[in-house]
Every structure is written in C-alpha cells, then in structure tokens.
Design a protein around this motif. Structure first.
Motif, PDB file in Angstrom:
ATOM      1  N   LEU A  35     102.078 -10.605   3.660  1.00  0.00           N
ATOM      2  CA  LEU A  35     100.623 -10.639   3.473  1.00  0.00           C
ATOM      3  C   LEU A  35      99.926 -11.182   4.721  1.00  0.00           C
ATOM      4  O   LEU A  35      98.899 -10.649   5.145  1.00  0.00           O
ATOM      5  N   ARG A  77      92.752  -9.576   0.602  1.00  0.00           N
ATOM      6  CA  ARG A  77      94.122 -10.002   0.950  1.00  0.00           C
ATOM      7  C   ARG A  77      94.205 -11.514   1.115  1.00  0.00           C
ATOM      8  O   ARG A  77      95.185 -12.132   0.731  1.00  0.00           O
ATOM      9  N   LEU A  81      96.519 -13.949  -0.899  1.00  0.00           N
ATOM     10  CA  LEU A  81      97.405 -14.870  -0.191  1.00  0.00           C
ATOM     11  C   LEU A  81      97.280 -16.289  -0.737  1.00  0.00           C
ATOM     12  O   LEU A  81      98.283 -16.970  -0.952  1.00  0.00           O
TER      13      LEU A  81
END
Length: 150
Positions: A35, A77, A81
């Motif tokens: 990630l 993202r 994360l």
C-alpha cells in the motif's frame, strides 16, 4: 500403524494451523508495504501530470480532472493504510501475547524472531548460537506448543 499415521497427520495439521496463525503478521506487514509503495507511485504520477500541465500555456480541465482523480485515490489509499496499520498493530500484539504464553525461552525467541521480526532461519541460528537444523527442530516443537495454546 494406522493410529500412528493418523496422529502424525493431526500433528502436521495443527502445526500448519499454528504457522498460518503466526504468518498473519508477515502478511499484514507485506500488505502495508505494498500500500505504501502504491501511494508513493500515485504521488509521483500526480506530480508528473502536474508538471506536464504546468508546461502547457493553458491548463486543460481534462488534466486537472486527472490530477483530482489521482488525489482522491491517494486519499482513499491513505485511509486504507491507516486502517491496515491499526489492524497490524493489534494483530502483532496478539501474536506476541500468544508467543509469550510458551514456557520455553528458546521457543519464544525463535517464534518471535521469525514471525514478528521477520528474520531468516540463518540469522536466528547465528543470533542464538545454534545450528540451522537445531533451530528448525526447535521451531517444529514450538509450533506444537503454539497449536495447543490456540
């Protein structure tokens, strides 16, 4: 003879379950790293699109939309994360607590070094002043103990 084969199969299955349980930490860490790499790649892409747009006389709405789309994806993202990192911390703490329930210090060290610190077998053997084969044997025994705890 048949009972011995059944018992050995049960030991293998329980060791595999213990190993899968312990390997969750490594899998979670690898997912976090991927990630992070994906976020970094997306940031570089956004910067490169932005610099291309800056060189144009008039910034088109298409390039602005592309940058905005990338920024939104980056934010998604980053949020993912943060969630994965929180899950990783909790999972690692749980695995460490499970390992600490083992009475044998060598077993604890081997499992901790392998599954929480992600060390290679050779490293573990060197740090513990054991042979590679002995560390593997102790690991097998430690997995049996962990499978009983689980």
């Amino acid at each position: 003879m048949k009972d011995k084969v059944i018992k050995e199969t049960e030991n293998i299955n329980s060791n595999n379950k213990a190993k899968e349980y312990l390997q969750q930490v490594r899998k979670a860490e690898l997912h976090i790293k991927s990630l992070e790499e994906e976020i970094e790649t997306m940031k570089e892409l956004a910067v490169s699109i932005g610099s291309i747009s800056q060189n144009e006389k008039v910034m088109s709405s298409v390039s602005q939309d592309r940058i905005a789309d990338i920024i939104c994806k980056i934010e998604d993202r980053v949020a993912e994360l943060k969630i994965k990192m929180t899950e990783y911390i909790q999972l690692r703490a749980e695995v460490m607590a499970t390992i600490s329930k083992i009475d044998n210090d060598d077993y604890q060290q081997i499992l901790y070094k392998r599954y929480c610190q992600m060390k290679k077998w050779e490293e573990i053997a060197l740090e513990m002043s054991y042979t590679y084969q002995w560390v593997c044997k102790l690991h097998e025994r430690a997995l049996r103990v962990i499978s009983k705890i689980l």
